[in-house]
Design a protein around this motif. Structure first.
Motif, mmCIF file in Angstrom:
data_model
loop_
_atom_site.group_PDB
_atom_site.id
_atom_site.type_symbol
_atom_site.label_atom_id
_atom_site.label_comp_id
_atom_site.label_asym_id
_atom_site.label_seq_id
_atom_site.Cartn_x
_atom_site.Cartn_y
_atom_site.Cartn_z
ATOM 1 N N SER A 99 77.642 -33.946 33.136
ATOM 2 C CA SER A 99 78.289 -34.569 31.989
ATOM 3 C C SER A 99 79.169 -33.500 31.350
ATOM 4 O O SER A 99 78.727 -32.361 31.176
ATOM 5 C CB SER A 99 77.193 -35.040 31.029
ATOM 6 O OG SER A 99 77.724 -35.339 29.785
ATOM 7 N N GLU A 104 81.336 -36.480 25.611
ATOM 8 C CA GLU A 104 80.351 -37.539 25.875
ATOM 9 C C GLU A 104 80.792 -38.875 25.286
ATOM 10 O O GLU A 104 80.560 -39.932 25.882
ATOM 11 C CB GLU A 104 78.975 -37.164 25.291
ATOM 12 C CG GLU A 104 78.272 -36.041 26.018
ATOM 13 C CD GLU A 104 78.673 -34.656 25.521
ATOM 14 O OE1 GLU A 104 79.620 -34.576 24.702
ATOM 15 O OE2 GLU A 104 78.048 -33.668 25.939
ATOM 16 N N GLU A 105 81.444 -38.809 24.132
ATOM 17 C CA GLU A 105 81.784 -40.080 23.487
ATOM 18 C C GLU A 105 82.924 -40.803 24.208
ATOM 19 O O GLU A 105 83.256 -41.935 23.856
ATOM 20 C CB GLU A 105 82.120 -39.874 22.011
ATOM 21 C CG GLU A 105 83.375 -39.088 21.763
ATOM 22 C CD GLU A 105 83.802 -39.161 20.306
ATOM 23 O OE1 GLU A 105 83.723 -40.241 19.724
ATOM 24 O OE2 GLU A 105 84.220 -38.122 19.765
ATOM 25 N N SER A 107 82.654 -41.580 27.308
ATOM 26 C CA SER A 107 82.036 -42.090 28.536
ATOM 27 C C SER A 107 82.443 -43.532 28.839
ATOM 28 O O SER A 107 82.548 -43.911 29.999
ATOM 29 C CB SER A 107 80.520 -41.964 28.450
ATOM 30 O OG SER A 107 80.051 -42.746 27.393
ATOM 31 N N ASN A 141 71.891 -36.496 33.842
ATOM 32 C CA ASN A 141 73.234 -35.943 33.939
ATOM 33 C C ASN A 141 73.213 -34.582 33.254
ATOM 34 O O ASN A 141 72.975 -34.499 32.048
ATOM 35 C CB ASN A 141 74.256 -36.835 33.229
ATOM 36 C CG ASN A 141 74.281 -38.222 33.833
ATOM 37 O OD1 ASN A 141 73.549 -38.500 34.760
ATOM 38 N ND2 ASN A 141 75.120 -39.067 33.302
ATOM 39 N N PRO A 143 74.348 -31.696 31.266
ATOM 40 C CA PRO A 143 75.494 -31.368 30.416
ATOM 41 C C PRO A 143 75.999 -29.965 30.744
ATOM 42 O O PRO A 143 75.195 -29.028 30.839
ATOM 43 C CB PRO A 143 74.941 -31.449 28.996
ATOM 44 C CG PRO A 143 73.478 -31.545 29.110
ATOM 45 C CD PRO A 143 73.090 -31.733 30.526
ATOM 46 N N SER B 202 82.904 -41.044 35.061
ATOM 47 C CA SER B 202 83.195 -41.043 33.623
ATOM 48 C C SER B 202 82.884 -39.646 33.107
ATOM 49 O O SER B 202 82.414 -38.791 33.862
ATOM 50 C CB SER B 202 82.357 -42.096 32.891
ATOM 51 O OG SER B 202 81.039 -41.638 32.738
ATOM 52 N N THR B 203 83.150 -39.410 31.825
ATOM 53 C CA THR B 203 82.942 -38.055 31.298
ATOM 54 C C THR B 203 81.456 -37.658 31.309
ATOM 55 O O THR B 203 81.130 -36.478 31.237
ATOM 56 C CB THR B 203 83.472 -37.935 29.862
ATOM 57 O OG1 THR B 203 82.884 -38.973 29.073
ATOM 58 C CG2 THR B 203 84.985 -38.053 29.837
ATOM 59 N N THR B 204 80.582 -38.651 31.386
ATOM 60 C CA THR B 204 79.150 -38.336 31.452
ATOM 61 C C THR B 204 78.591 -38.554 32.853
ATOM 62 O O THR B 204 77.378 -38.538 33.046
ATOM 63 C CB THR B 204 78.359 -39.197 30.446
ATOM 64 O OG1 THR B 204 78.698 -40.562 30.668
ATOM 65 C CG2 THR B 204 78.665 -38.806 29.028
ATOM 66 N N GLU B 205 79.464 -38.825 33.794
ATOM 67 C CA GLU B 205 78.994 -39.028 35.171
ATOM 68 C C GLU B 205 80.016 -38.434 36.143
ATOM 69 O O GLU B 205 80.809 -39.146 36.735
ATOM 70 C CB GLU B 205 78.777 -40.519 35.437
ATOM 71 C CG GLU B 205 77.991 -40.782 36.709
ATOM 72 C CD GLU B 205 77.800 -42.274 36.981
ATOM 73 O OE1 GLU B 205 77.967 -43.080 36.054
ATOM 74 O OE2 GLU B 205 77.519 -42.613 38.139
#
Lengths: 361, 228
Positions: A99, A104-105, A107, A141, A143, B202-205
């Protein structure tokens, strides 16, 4: 560590010959039964991959496959799946999920996936390294900060990715003479019609504000120091909207006139119901306004009756076609059509309203 | 193992009923001090999620049960199961937590969410229910898995001959495709990991492959798949 290394190398040495023989067998013998969660081989883009079947569509005979060594998902057909020899099950799945810390926001951002795809394919030849925050992180995931190595220096990828996402997010606008099928959210008292052109973006904004609503007690009240976009809680619709403060209500200084930037509504909101959007969600704060104002061609005079007629015809779930006439001004001019039944003919709403107004005179 | 053609085949209604049944029971504390435990009753859920009457065996030795779990059940529920069924694990609670974390780590693969192996020490006997023969395949699969999985063998005591008698391996009934992988070993000792991004979803995957040192070997393994 060395033991593990040797063990893997040992496996490696013997595996190649075995691989060839087993693969030819697997080609001849597709699996008799395909299970959800089962591991199989597929040939994709001239390479063999190990996949896990995550979902089975029995009706269309299709399988949602997860490439356990690459992380991709694809729909495959039954004849593309082959039995996976047990010798190829000893190697753990090689795909690791990360991640991007700080993003994160984004996503669920509807344009993030395409931006990430482009960014990493453009940087395919560059060395990417990650730095994880927590040792022995137990999260699914991991980070991590992403860095690109350029001339021996580490450059943070997050900023470049953020710029790529922001730049790739289109600001909804009419294109001259290109008909669209928008939704009309509101017709203002002065005859400005607010169109919503990007349904996917609108859904993202609505879902994101709904998530914020679920933790509304954590929101910070707006300090009115600048003309930023804000979050407002609407007592009538019982939900949050993105808005811009346009004026202070003369009769009550605690109430502010707010323009809901995704819908075009103008409503009075008490200061206690106005929250700081920038501090809450940068992703939402920077996301383009979804309500696009436009004037209707050849309609200049609007009385209450005309406004009510327009709202009745255009707002709600009406299926309309908007043809932009002039997009060079700050507010575009459009002609709106609607299909009439049972004839099935397209009718110009502009002409319709204009003729009604003339007949009333 | 019966599965529906679509989805994971878990009957959530039955599973929910099962959970409620357990949560209604008296809250019994987990005994962390005891190294071994006693089962007062054992309930199993089969793969399709349907409720099966308690299976208890005439065994006084260690035996392995396959506790089939629905993907919808959280690890907290697993702890609740252990608590309410008055079971103390041979592994200590921290080991159990580690096990659950491992399960969580693999939740993306969703394989470990279907099954959780728990080691019980059975010191209670009741009658084997009529579902015994149908459940045999599942239990056989568990044993087969333990034989193959090196990581688990470190945690499990040897399966006794008595338990083998009750749960014989039957290769004709076991699934040919479902497999439980060891996890890839992450180079936590390194500050930076060289990676190759393979699927940025995605940004988290962001799916990637590790390219460093020993992990390079893994990469070579993978490259073999590209050779026809």
């Amino acid at each position: 560590m060395n033991n593990k290394h040797n063990r893997r190398c040992g496996w490696l040495q013997g595996s190649f010959e075995f691989f060839s023989s087993q693969l030819s067998i697997s080609q001849k013998f597709p699996p008799a039964h395909i299970d959800t969660g089962g591991i199989y081989l597929v040939k994709d883009a001239n390479s063999w991959h190990r996949i896990r079947v995550d979902d089975i569509d029995g009706i269309n005979d299709e399988f949602e496959c997860f490439f356990i060594d690459r992380g991709q998902r694809k729909i495959m057909r039954k004849n593309q799946l082959f039995f996976c020899p047990s010798a190829f099950l000893t190697l753990p799945p090689q795909a690791v999920c990360f991640s991007i810390a700080g993003l994160e926001e984004y996503s669920d951002h509807p344009y993030a996936s395409a931006s990430l795809d482009k960014y990493f394919s453009d940087h395919a030849n560059k060395q990417i390294v990650v730095r994880s925050f927590n040792a022995q992180c137990q999260m699914e995931n991991i980070p991590a900060e992403f860095f690109e190595i350029v001339d021996g220096k580490s450059i943070d990828c997050a900023d470049a990715i953020l710029i790529a996402i922001t730049e790739s997010t289109p600001k909804p606008a009419f294109k001259e003479n290109v008909p669209t099928t928008p939704r009309v959210s509101h017709v203002s008292d002065n005859g400005i019609v607010y169109f919503q052109l990007d349904h996917r973006s609108l859904q993202y904004v609505n879902e994101s504000t709904q998530l914020l609503y679920d933790c509304m007690q954590l929101l910070t009240n707006y300090d009115f120091s600048s003309a930023d976009a804000v979050l407002v809680y609407d007592d009538v619709e019982k939900r949050l909207f993105r808005a811009k403060i346009t004026d202070v209500l003369p009769s009550n200084k605690n109430y502010f006139t707010c323009l809901y930037i995704d819908y075009g509504y103008i409503r009075s909101v008490p200061s206690s119901r106005i929250y700081n959007l920038k501090m809450t969600s940068v992703a939402l704060y920077t996301y383009p306004n979804q309500a696009v104002p436009a004037r209707l061609k050849e309609l200049t005079e609007f009385d209450d009756f005309t406004i009510d007629r327009l709202r009745g015809i255009l707002c709600g779930r009406a299926k309309i076609v908007a043809k932009p006439i002039d997009c060079h001004r700050s507010i575009a001019t459009v002609e709106v059509f609607k299909r009439e039944y049972p004839s099935g003919h397209m009718v110009s709403i502009n002409d319709w309203i204009r003729m009604e107004a003339e007949l009333r005179k | 193992m019966q599965r529906s053609d679509r989805g994971n085949g878990v009957n959530r209604t039955h599973t929910t009923r099962f959970v409620k049944r357990w949560t209604r029971r008296e809250n019994l504390p987990i005994t962390t001090e005891t190294a071994h435990f006693t089962i007062l009753s054992v309930t199993t859920v089969d793969v399709s999620g349907s409720f099966v009457p308690p299976l208890v065996y005439h065994l006084t030795e260690s035996v392995i049960f396959l506790l089939s779990l629905s993907p919808s059940l959280s690890s907290d529920w697993i702890l609740d199961y252990v608590r309410y069924s008055n079971v103390t694990l041979i592994m200590d609670v921290n080991a159990l937590r580690g096990l659950i974390h491992t399960d969580r780590l693999r939740s993306s693969s969703r394989i470990f969410e279907y099954y959780l192996l728990v080691l019980f020490d059975v010191k209670f006997s009741i009658i084997i229910c009529e579902h015994y023969s149908r459940k045999t395949a599942s239990f056989c699969f568990a044993l087969h898995f333990v034989d193959e999985c090196e990581a688990w063998q470190n945690h499990l005591v040897p399966v006794s001959s008595a338990s083998k008698m009750y749960f014989p391996l039957n290769t004709s009934e076991k699934s040919e495709s479902i497999y439980y992988f060891n996890e890839i070993e992450m180079p936590w000792q390194l500050d930076e990991w060289k990676i190759e991004v393979t699927a940025p979803t995605s940004t988290t995957e962001i799916w990637a492959r590790l390219l460093e040192n020993e992990y390079e070997v893994s990469k070579w393994n993978i490259e073999f798949w590209h050779i026809e």
